[in-house]
Write a protein that holds these residues in place. Structure first.
Motif, short mmCIF file in Angstrom:
data_model
loop_
_atom_site.label_atom_id
_atom_site.label_comp_id
_atom_site.label_asym_id
_atom_site.label_seq_id
_atom_site.Cartn_x
_atom_site.Cartn_y
_atom_site.Cartn_z
N ASN A 165 32.96 16.22 67.81
CA ASN A 165 31.82 17.09 67.49
C ASN A 165 30.51 16.31 67.47
OD1 ASN A 165 33.35 19.42 67.29
ND2 ASN A 165 33.73 19.14 65.11
N GLU A 166 30.59 15.00 67.27
CA GLU A 166 29.39 14.17 67.28
C GLU A 166 28.72 14.14 68.66
OE1 GLU A 166 27.90 12.63 64.58
OE2 GLU A 166 29.36 13.88 63.52
N MET A 167 29.47 14.44 69.69
CA MET A 167 28.93 14.37 71.04
C MET A 167 27.80 15.38 71.26
SD MET A 167 32.32 13.73 73.37
CE MET A 167 31.41 13.01 74.75
N GLU A 168 27.84 16.50 70.53
CA GLU A 168 26.80 17.52 70.68
C GLU A 168 25.42 16.94 70.39
OE1 GLU A 168 26.68 22.08 69.43
OE2 GLU A 168 26.39 20.75 67.71
N LYS A 169 25.34 15.95 69.50
CA LYS A 169 24.06 15.35 69.13
C LYS A 169 23.46 14.50 70.24
CE LYS A 169 25.46 15.11 64.30
NZ LYS A 169 25.93 14.21 63.23
N SER A 170 24.31 13.93 71.09
CA SER A 170 23.84 13.00 72.12
C SER A 170 23.82 13.57 73.54
CB SER A 170 24.73 11.75 72.13
OG SER A 170 24.73 11.14 70.86
N PHE A 171 24.53 14.67 73.75
CA PHE A 171 24.66 15.23 75.09
C PHE A 171 24.19 16.68 75.07
CE2 PHE A 171 27.74 11.84 74.61
CZ PHE A 171 27.50 11.06 75.72
N PRO A 172 23.12 16.99 75.79
CA PRO A 172 22.47 18.30 75.64
C PRO A 172 23.30 19.51 76.07
CG PRO A 172 21.52 17.07 77.47
CD PRO A 172 22.42 16.13 76.74
N ARG A 173 24.25 19.35 76.96
CA ARG A 173 25.01 20.51 77.45
C ARG A 173 26.38 20.64 76.79
NH1 ARG A 173 23.19 17.84 81.63
NH2 ARG A 173 25.29 17.34 82.41
N ILE A 174 26.61 19.88 75.71
CA ILE A 174 27.85 19.99 74.95
C ILE A 174 27.57 20.81 73.70
CG2 ILE A 174 29.60 18.76 73.61
CD1 ILE A 174 29.37 16.44 75.55
N LYS A 175 28.42 21.82 73.47
CA LYS A 175 28.30 22.68 72.28
C LYS A 175 29.63 22.68 71.54
CE LYS A 175 24.25 23.90 73.79
NZ LYS A 175 23.21 22.97 73.56
N ASN A 176 29.54 22.75 70.23
CA ASN A 176 30.74 22.78 69.38
C ASN A 176 31.01 24.20 68.91
OD1 ASN A 176 31.05 19.96 69.42
ND2 ASN A 176 29.61 19.73 67.73
N TYR A 177 32.27 24.58 68.96
CA TYR A 177 32.72 25.85 68.40
C TYR A 177 33.95 25.59 67.57
CZ TYR A 177 29.48 28.42 71.32
OH TYR A 177 28.33 28.91 71.89
N ASN A 178 34.13 26.38 66.51
CA ASN A 178 35.28 26.23 65.63
C ASN A 178 35.97 27.57 65.51
OD1 ASN A 178 36.39 26.42 62.60
ND2 ASN A 178 36.56 24.33 63.35
N VAL A 179 37.29 27.56 65.70
CA VAL A 179 38.07 28.78 65.54
C VAL A 179 38.33 28.97 64.05
CG1 VAL A 179 40.23 29.94 66.08
CG2 VAL A 179 39.16 28.48 67.79
N ALA A 180 37.87 30.08 63.52
CA ALA A 180 38.06 30.37 62.10
C ALA A 180 39.31 31.23 61.93
CB ALA A 180 36.84 31.10 61.55
N VAL A 181 39.91 31.13 60.75
CA VAL A 181 41.10 31.89 60.44
C VAL A 181 40.82 32.71 59.19
CG1 VAL A 181 43.53 31.74 59.80
CG2 VAL A 181 42.57 30.10 61.41
N ARG A 182 41.26 33.98 59.21
CA ARG A 182 41.06 34.85 58.05
C ARG A 182 42.40 35.50 57.72
NH1 ARG A 182 37.67 39.59 59.49
NH2 ARG A 182 39.67 40.48 59.99
#
Length: 187
Positions: A165-182
């Protein structure tokens, strides 16, 4: 509830309300499949790193995206609210190859054949080795795909390595998503 996808000569993959056609048919009566959106392009959101707990649907999302893309490319209707398709691991012990060896050979094949029209799906890359080595390999491969001089391959990358997830800070076209559970009514 299938729609005719739009096939475009560009680099955008946008699926709204996408569903996995096999899982959806196997749902118990009365339960609805939780639809998902996916958006990938080469300018803003080339690589999506997906994290979340086991059984949250990371692999199902990757497979759903692959199936919708393939169905669209063969001229089929797709299980989604809308879809714009820009076209523009197991052991092989009998051959003496470990899970890790098979995984690395497949990753090398993908990296050696990247193009601007590639859709790359990695599911838990690096799981066949130690955690530190796995993170290093996964990071290097994501960075290679992002920094490739010609082929900005659209990529979904499911992982348990939250360090990525740290890569999002250094690479402009990388985005983080998290699958949530309910939990709902004990399910």
């Amino acid at each position: 509830h299938y729609i005719r996808p739009v096939i475009a000569d560009d680099d955008v993959l946008e699926i709204k309300g996408g569903r996995h056609p096999v899982i959806e048919q196997q749902m118990p009566i009365g339960e609805k499949y939780v639809a998902n959106d996916v958006m990938l392009d080469t300018q803003n959101q080339q690589i999506v790193i997906i994290t979340g707990p086991n059984m949250a649907g990371k692999s199902a999302l990757l497979r759903q995206t692959a199936l919708i893309t393939l169905l669209a490319q063969i001229g089929s209707f797709v299980p989604a609210e809308s879809a714009k398709i820009g076209v523009g691991a197991s052991d092989n012990i009998s051959m003496g190859e470990s899970t890790f060896m098979v995984e690395m050979n497949e990753a090398a094949d993908i990296l050696n054949n990247l193009s601007s029209r590639s859709l790359v799906l990695f599911d838990e890359l690096g799981r066949g080795t130690s955690t530190y080595d796995g993170i290093s390999i996964a990071w290097a491969i994501v960075e290679y795909i992002h920094e490739h001089p010609k082929a900005k391959a659209r990529t979904l990358f499911a992982t348990h390595y939250h360090e990525l997830n740290e890569m999002e800070k250094s690479f402009p076209r990388i985005k983080n998503y998290n699958v949530a559970v309910r939990e709902d009514s004990g399910k």
